[in-house]
Design a protein around this motif. Structure first.
Motif, short mmCIF file in Angstrom:
data_model
loop_
_atom_site.label_atom_id
_atom_site.label_comp_id
_atom_site.label_asym_id
_atom_site.label_seq_id
_atom_site.Cartn_x
_atom_site.Cartn_y
_atom_site.Cartn_z
N ILE A 185 22.91 93.44 79.86
CA ILE A 185 23.11 95.04 80.62
C ILE A 185 23.89 94.86 81.85
CG2 ILE A 185 21.30 96.65 81.56
CD1 ILE A 185 18.99 95.01 79.63
N SER A 186 24.30 95.77 81.86
CA SER A 186 24.64 96.44 83.33
C SER A 186 24.69 98.13 83.23
CB SER A 186 25.84 95.95 83.48
OG SER A 186 27.08 97.05 82.09
N ALA A 187 24.85 98.14 84.86
CA ALA A 187 24.96 99.63 85.90
C ALA A 187 25.98 100.46 84.35
CB ALA A 187 25.57 99.90 86.87
N PHE A 188 26.73 100.15 83.42
CA PHE A 188 27.40 100.59 83.56
C PHE A 188 26.67 101.11 81.60
CE2 PHE A 188 29.83 99.15 86.24
CZ PHE A 188 30.52 100.40 86.83
N GLY A 189 26.36 100.56 80.87
CA GLY A 189 26.11 100.46 79.85
C GLY A 189 25.77 99.24 79.30
N PHE A 190 24.88 98.79 77.97
CA PHE A 190 24.87 97.11 77.57
C PHE A 190 25.96 96.78 75.94
CE2 PHE A 190 23.11 100.40 74.49
CZ PHE A 190 23.59 99.63 73.00
N ARG A 191 26.36 95.10 75.80
CA ARG A 191 26.50 95.26 74.60
C ARG A 191 25.59 93.94 74.41
NH1 ARG A 191 30.92 94.21 72.28
NH2 ARG A 191 31.79 92.44 71.71
N ALA A 192 25.51 94.59 72.71
CA ALA A 192 24.31 93.54 72.56
C ALA A 192 25.53 93.13 71.05
CB ALA A 192 23.52 94.54 71.49
N GLN A 193 24.73 91.44 70.49
CA GLN A 193 25.27 90.73 69.64
C GLN A 193 24.78 90.06 68.49
OE1 GLN A 193 29.26 88.90 70.46
NE2 GLN A 193 30.00 88.21 68.26
N ALA A 194 24.24 90.25 67.43
CA ALA A 194 23.62 89.44 66.86
C ALA A 194 24.14 89.65 65.71
CB ALA A 194 22.05 90.23 66.25
N GLU A 195 23.60 87.84 64.89
CA GLU A 195 23.94 87.28 63.77
C GLU A 195 25.51 88.20 63.56
OE1 GLU A 195 21.15 88.55 60.76
OE2 GLU A 195 19.39 87.36 61.89
N GLY A 196 26.11 88.26 64.18
CA GLY A 196 27.83 88.76 63.94
C GLY A 196 28.47 89.66 63.65
N MET A 197 27.32 90.59 64.81
CA MET A 197 27.12 92.09 64.67
C MET A 197 27.13 92.42 65.64
SD MET A 197 25.08 93.42 60.88
CE MET A 197 23.60 92.03 61.80
N SER A 198 27.44 93.98 66.16
CA SER A 198 27.61 93.83 68.02
C SER A 198 27.41 95.29 68.02
CB SER A 198 28.68 94.06 68.36
OG SER A 198 29.89 94.49 67.49
N PHE A 231 25.19 98.84 67.72
CA PHE A 231 23.97 98.92 67.18
C PHE A 231 23.49 98.32 65.89
CE2 PHE A 231 25.42 102.89 69.46
CZ PHE A 231 24.57 103.26 70.17
N ALA A 232 24.50 97.86 65.18
CA ALA A 232 24.15 96.85 64.31
C ALA A 232 23.30 95.76 64.92
CB ALA A 232 24.75 96.53 63.63
N ALA A 233 23.70 95.35 65.42
CA ALA A 233 23.21 93.93 66.57
C ALA A 233 21.75 94.72 66.98
CB ALA A 233 23.62 93.86 67.27
N LEU A 234 21.97 96.04 67.55
CA LEU A 234 20.72 96.52 68.40
C LEU A 234 19.05 96.15 66.62
CD1 LEU A 234 21.30 99.26 70.44
CD2 LEU A 234 20.20 96.38 70.78
N LYS A 235 19.67 96.83 65.75
CA LYS A 235 18.93 96.80 64.59
C LYS A 235 18.94 95.18 63.86
CE LYS A 235 18.49 98.55 59.43
NZ LYS A 235 19.50 99.14 58.98
N VAL A 236 18.77 94.40 64.34
CA VAL A 236 19.05 93.04 63.68
C VAL A 236 17.76 92.53 65.08
CG1 VAL A 236 19.19 90.72 63.82
CG2 VAL A 236 20.51 92.58 62.33
N MET A 237 17.67 92.88 66.14
CA MET A 237 16.81 92.89 67.75
C MET A 237 16.01 92.87 67.40
SD MET A 237 19.51 92.42 71.02
CE MET A 237 21.20 91.64 70.43
N ARG A 238 15.55 94.27 66.66
CA ARG A 238 14.77 95.16 66.60
C ARG A 238 13.71 94.74 65.81
NH1 ARG A 238 16.88 100.38 66.68
NH2 ARG A 238 16.68 99.82 64.18
#
Length: 80
Positions: free
Chosen positions: A27-40, A42-49
């Motif tokens: 997380i930064s002041a300009f946005g975010f970057r998520a990665q989970a299970e090889g996805m990045s 919003f797909a990664a956010l779904k896995v993280m959720r």
């Protein structure tokens, strides 16, 4: 717990050959970057959720607050 005991438990459960699951959230002041299970993204956010909903709700709150702050800043400094 000693490392050998943990390794023995993993061997017993049959999970020794499974790849490790890695989840990143930056997380930064300009946005975010998520990665989970090889996805990045919003797909990664779904896995993280599914695995950690509190962390994702905190991210959503952060993004909402940043959006409100940007809107207020533009409202104050833009001429009418």
């Amino acid at each position: 717990m000693p490392r050998k005991a943990v390794d023995a438990m993993v061997e017993q459960m049959g999970c020794a050959d499974m790849p490790t699951e890695r989840t990143y959230l930056r997380i930064s002041a300009f946005g975010f970057r998520a990665q989970a299970e090889g996805m990045s993204g919003f797909a990664a956010l779904k896995v993280m959720r599914e695995h950690n909903p509190t962390m994702v709700r905190t991210l959503y709150t952060y993004l909402a607050v940043m959006g409100v702050l940007v809107a207020l800043t533009l409202g104050v400094f833009l001429p009418e």
